[in-house]
Write an enzyme that holds these catalytic residues in place. Sequence first.
Site, PDB file in Angstrom:
ATOM      1  N   TYR A  28      19.255 -97.077 -97.647  1.00  0.00           N
ATOM      2  CA  TYR A  28      19.801 -96.108 -96.695  1.00  0.00           C
ATOM      3  C   TYR A  28      20.709 -96.806 -95.675  1.00  0.00           C
ATOM      4  CZ  TYR A  28      17.454 -91.773 -98.104  1.00  0.00           C
ATOM      5  OH  TYR A  28      17.062 -90.635 -98.773  1.00  0.00           O
ATOM      6  N   GLU A  66      29.358 -95.826 -96.115  1.00  0.00           N
ATOM      7  CA  GLU A  66      29.994 -94.534 -95.848  1.00  0.00           C
ATOM      8  C   GLU A  66      30.812 -94.592 -94.555  1.00  0.00           C
ATOM      9  OE1 GLU A  66      27.154 -91.249 -96.195  1.00  0.00           O
ATOM     10  OE2 GLU A  66      26.057 -92.472 -97.647  1.00  0.00           O
TER      11      GLU A  66
END
Length: 792
Positions: free
Chosen positions: A190, A197
């Site tokens: 994550y 991102e």
Amino acid sequence: LYQVHCIHTLSSSHCIALLIISSLQLESNMGKSSVSNMYLILYNALCCAGWAQVLALGFPGVIAAILTFDISAIKEALASLYEVEGLAFLLNVVQSAALLEIVHAAVGLVRSPVVVTTLQVGSRIAAIFCVTNSPNAQTQFGCGLMVLSWACVEVPRYAFYLAALITGDATKKTPYPLFWLRYSLFAVLYPTGITGELTVFLAAAKDPVFLAFLGEGYENIMYYFVMSFPVIYAPGALPMIMNMAANRKSAFKKRFARAPPPPRGLVWPVTKVKDDGKEERSSTPTAKAILAAAVEATSPEKASKIMSLKNWRFGYVKHFVGMVDEQCKSPEAALAVAQAGLEKAHSTFEFIDVSGTKVGSMKDAMEAKNSEKFFTGFIKGSKPQTTNRLEVPYKGKNLHGEELRAKVNEWVEYGTIEPSAGEAIIGCIDNPGWIDLKDKYFVLLGAGSAMGPFLVLMALGANIIALDLDRPMIWQRLIKIASESSGTITFPMKVEQSSCKNTDEICAKAGSNLFTEAPLVKDWLLDLYPGKAFTVGSYAYLNGALHVQVSLAMDAIAKALTENRPNTSLAYLCTPTDLHLIPKEAYEASEENYKVFSKKLYCMMMKVLSGGKFLRKNAYKTFQSNDGETFYSVNEISVAQGPNYALAKRMQHWRAIVARSKGCIVSSNIAPATSTVSVVQNRTFAWAYEGMPYFTPYEIFAPETSNAVMSALLFADLNSPKSSGNPQTKLSNPNQLFSYGSFNGGAWRCAYEVDSIGEASVLLYFSRVAMPYVGAVAAVGAAVGAKMYGIF
């Protein structure tokens, strides 16, 4: 790597063969073919294979770079990953397929929250859009980091879902390696995925090609569009990771939970016997039967609809509403419904003795004669009585006297509590004799409960008859508090107190189990302190189906005492998350608040975006009696709490009005939303509690405040002739018992149902958390804009 290579090289025929085998396995395990499960197997298998292909295409080059131990080589490998032949197309396909997950959640194919799923999938689609249209985003290391992080998460995730579908059990039957990967990889992937991102969004924001996507003159729109994502990520990333950590803890706890013990004591009745002879005790058929029996007392037609309901878990609310509708038709109807429901519950639940022998129904067990008995323990506090005044801890201060009176009036004026509750608390200020408890006896079923009045009663010198589990740590706390108070504590013991050498031995032999020993507790209480008037408070709480069981056990004891001990009174804490009849003034105040809030932009947006699911009008409906009287209501039943919670609390309502009709004083007041440890340990509830005060007149109270004010309402009910709990006070309908003395924390006068403001409250909380970040981003954006336009 070998497994990834094998998946990568599977032919189409092999994939189809695997799917057929999976489907046959599923049919074997489930006993019947399911179109939806067949579809989900196909979907998850293809997605797993697709992401494995992405991993197989991108991983070799990165592994080779890692083995060089050269940071620049690793960055270069990650930056060139998107250019690997076939990877970009496949990435777009498999990630776009995730849009179907939103559809799955929306149509109920899977149990996932639609909003959360939409946000998660939407953010990835936005990242793919940036990568596809920004050469700069494609050729920086974060793109490769993002893609590999996604693939490493998705391969075991889809494989886990596939195994869960095939085995029929996501918790215990999925292969442990898959289970571990599903709930552990997030800790690394994550953060790396989010980092990747963010670099994609920031790179795209600086890329002229991307900014020109809409054409010349629209660069600013594209810039602010892509920069909105880092702003969202800043406050949202950590809670998302923490939520996954909580999910991991819960999943591992369930996987390694010990098998439940054999049924003993008060248990749900057998609803099905499997082919292997194992008995199944499902709560759904029994809960439906109890509610249907209650409603059948006045409406067989409505009872039939309850029994024919298939989706009980999410369809129960309307039938509880229908039951209240029936009760409002006349006082006789209200009592008939309550009596029928209680009789059905007592005659349906089973009681099994310690040897495993079924005694009969709970009713049979409570009426049977018992050869065993409890001994009595007693501790007298060492502290002298110093005061009889009411004190309410509130935000670091102990309010009393005129200061407390002013605060109570402020709560009433704001709408946080009802005027009748304010009058009751002020009555305790004006009548100190109501607080003199040295000759009062309180039976506390669940004495250690966080919301119970134990601490307040002990501080005021009351005589407590404490019932709680036979666990030493519970009794060490209760006895220590009692010893340092001006009151007394009496409790059941397995041996004579005189045989115990010290307090530790007393604690080891103290207590009882309401599930297995309710009949013995009843016998003990009936013989205890002859001639003394008992106030019996039902405060024990457990989760899920256990809540119904403990509520029925407490009800059986309360029933026996009210019928066999003169001057017994009952006490309950009503939940705000229920369907209540309310005063007309509260109903009208809620409608006025709705007019105000429904015009606010935030509320309009939340209502539209949720399709009306969020922010539902609180002023629910009116009920009509047979003689034309109108009763006003709010429906605060929370679907998330489930039908077992609603049934457990409704049984308390039923006993309250039945006992009052037979001459008992009953204190049954609505308590406010309270930040107890058991509630706020669920972070979603904690976040919602932080945002709820936006919806005036809500206020969330600390446990010590709730304990004090609810105790004050109890004292008023026991002493004031005007109390609705006094059977001499005339009510148009027995259910109006719960209309007065309500310290509901603003739930009744709020614009919206409590079950519909949770998501909006959480977003409000995070908007406050994110405000500094938004301010910083806005400042940077202003500076960039100023520079672009030559202002400085």
